[in-house]
Design an enzyme around this catalytic site. Structure first.
Site, mmCIF file in Angstrom:
data_model
loop_
_atom_site.group_PDB
_atom_site.id
_atom_site.type_symbol
_atom_site.label_atom_id
_atom_site.label_comp_id
_atom_site.label_asym_id
_atom_site.label_seq_id
_atom_site.Cartn_x
_atom_site.Cartn_y
_atom_site.Cartn_z
ATOM 1 N N ASN A 9 0.864 -1.182 0.000
ATOM 2 C CA ASN A 9 0.000 0.000 0.000
ATOM 3 C C ASN A 9 0.903 1.237 0.000
ATOM 4 O O ASN A 9 1.508 1.566 1.014
ATOM 5 C CB ASN A 9 -0.892 -0.044 1.250
ATOM 6 N N ARG A 86 -2.843 -2.089 -3.328
ATOM 7 C CA ARG A 86 -3.980 -1.190 -3.219
ATOM 8 C C ARG A 86 -3.813 -0.109 -4.282
ATOM 9 O O ARG A 86 -2.770 0.552 -4.354
ATOM 10 C CB ARG A 86 -4.003 -0.542 -1.836
ATOM 11 N N HIS A 175 -12.748 3.865 -0.431
ATOM 12 C CA HIS A 175 -12.796 2.920 0.707
ATOM 13 C C HIS A 175 -13.580 1.662 0.355
ATOM 14 O O HIS A 175 -14.125 0.985 1.245
ATOM 15 C CB HIS A 175 -13.479 3.550 1.953
ATOM 16 N N ARG A 236 -9.780 16.844 5.989
ATOM 17 C CA ARG A 236 -10.603 17.189 4.814
ATOM 18 C C ARG A 236 -11.965 17.721 5.256
ATOM 19 O O ARG A 236 -12.560 17.193 6.199
ATOM 20 C CB ARG A 236 -10.798 15.954 3.924
ATOM 21 N N GLU A 380 -8.450 -4.126 5.509
ATOM 22 C CA GLU A 380 -8.312 -3.947 4.063
ATOM 23 C C GLU A 380 -7.189 -4.804 3.498
ATOM 24 O O GLU A 380 -7.291 -5.324 2.394
ATOM 25 C CB GLU A 380 -8.089 -2.462 3.747
#
Ligand code: ADP
Length: 402
Positions: A9, A86, A175, A236, A380
């Site tokens: 990742n 990923r 996601h 964010r 994940e």
């Protein structure tokens, strides 16, 4: 040690590796941070000694150093059986995980326009791993793929159709790996199958998004063209009025600066003027820091509004699911959020919510709640390892989560 699956990742300045055995049990994890800076560093999880990296080490150099450290510790054979990557943006091209070849690399590169901060660096990880392990099957798992089932009414913005046709302007959602895992795990915990289970999945980490999953399929989600839309996040802003760009332009703030601030200096950090970290924010709020209390209120209220909005996409609801670092660990955030949703019939069990870790079924609702509420740890890396193992044609381990 043989037949391992490596999961890679790559972030803009970081690299995370996880190594799984052929039963898909995690053998080791490692991370490199502050890459391409003088403070570049790396370490293997559970091992206090860092891995020596040169100043300004690149992703490639960090990958080589970590792999060689894993091999020296005899955690990894000379080559993994497969590598899963990923990849953030698969645009409208990728609806599922794929085996990487030159065409796939080109297509990921073509999607880079939609994710300039992520796809190029994901590709950098793919190229480095291909060079390090020539001939080993590499698989790309996309954050956007699970949301390719969104109906038109959920993915179209109300803007000229030509923007979608010519430039791909639409909602993609992110996601997806975590939300897909929630669909499967929630069904398992409820004693159902994913294809008959409808859930609202709230992934609350540094990035936050919420997805309506109808009978195993994503039908609405809060992130859009980019991972900026939707919920309040660590740095964010989530949703703002698009008129903000013009308004701030009239104050002399150009679009590039607005973009920077909305992505990196807003959200919990912007509201509290202290931190993007929810745990620290809760501590500050406990000590009476008013802006931190306000940041938490805005976070929970926006999340509750979105849970309400997601109900419009579902014909039935089997459970609301919390996951991600905040969703899994903060009883306070779950309680405060559900507090806004009494009219819809959600009710939290105060003790269950505080002690959910002691109960394997993950249920935290009170007996009078109209819907089950679940806390499920996301994984994940495991999903990426599963996909890499499946596409490499390996038999499914009997004890693998599915
Ligand atoms: P990432 O999106 O980087 O994977 P995580 O899913 O690990 O992030 O989530 C990180 C967030 O989870 C941080 O804001 C952190 O403070 C928060 N968090 C972790 N544990 C707790 C806790 N006990 N209470 C509140 N927030 C927590």
């Amino acid at each position: 040690m043989e037949d391992t699956i490596l999961v890679v990742n790559c972030g803009s300045s970081s690299l995370k590796l996880s190594l799984f055995d052929h039963h898909l049990s995690k053998l080791a994890s490692a991370a490199a941070e502050r890459l391409n800076t003088k403070d570049a560093g790396a370490r293997i999880g559970g091992n206090d000694e860092g891995i020596a990296l040169k100043p300004d080490a690149s992703h490639e150099q960090a990958l080589e150093a970590i792999v060689s450290a894993l091999q020296n510790l005899e955690l990894m054979a000379s080559r993994p059986a497969a590598v899963g990557h990923r990849v953030v943006h698969g645009g409208e091209t990728f609806h599922e995980a794929v085996v990487i070849d030159d065409d796939v690399i080109k297509a990921i590169d073509d999607c880079a326009e939609l994710a300039p901060l992520h796809n190029p660096v994901n590709l950098c990880g793919i190229r480095a791993t291909r060079a390090l392990f020539p001939g080993v099957q590499q698989v790309a798992v996309f954050d956007t793929a699970f949301h390719q089932t969104l109906p038109e009414r959920a993915y179209l913005y109300a803007v000229p159709r030509s923007w979608h046709r010519d430039w791909g302007v639409r909602r993609y959602g992110f996601h997806g790996t975590s939300h897909a895992f929630m669909a499967i795990e929630a069904a398992r915990l409820l004693g159902r199958t994913p294809a008959t289970t409808s859930v609202i999945s709230a992934h609350l980490g540094n990035g936050c998004s919420i997805t309506a999953i109808s009978e195993g399929v994503s039908v609405d989600t809060s992130m859009g063209l980019t991972p900026l839309e939707g919920l309040v996040m660590g740095t964010r802003s989530g949703d703002v009025d698009p008129g903000l760009f013009d308004f701030l332009g009239s104050k002399g703030v150009d679009a590039e600066e607005v973009h920077q601030v909305l992505n990196h200096q807003s959200g919990l950090l912007g509201l509290s003027a202290q931190t993007n970290d929810m745990r620290s924010l809760c501590e500050l709020a406990d000590h009476g820091h008013e802006p931190s209390k306000t940041a938490i209120e805005v976070f929970c209220f926006r999340l509750a509004r979105y849970i309400g909005a997601m109900m419009a996409s579902l014909a039935r609801l089997d459970a609301l699911v919390f996951t991600g670092g905040i969703g899994e660990n903060s009883a306070r955030i779950r309680q405060q959020t559900i507090g806004h949703l009494g009219l819809m019939g959600f009710a939290i069990g105060t003790d269950l919510n505080k002690n959910h870790g002691s109960f394997s079924d993950g249920r935290i609702e009170s007996p009078d709640s109209r819907f089950p509420i679940l806390v499920i740890p996301t994984d994940e890396e495991l999903v990426i390892a599963q996909e890499a193992s499946r596409l490499a044609g390996r038999p499914e381990p009997a004890d693998q989560h599915s």
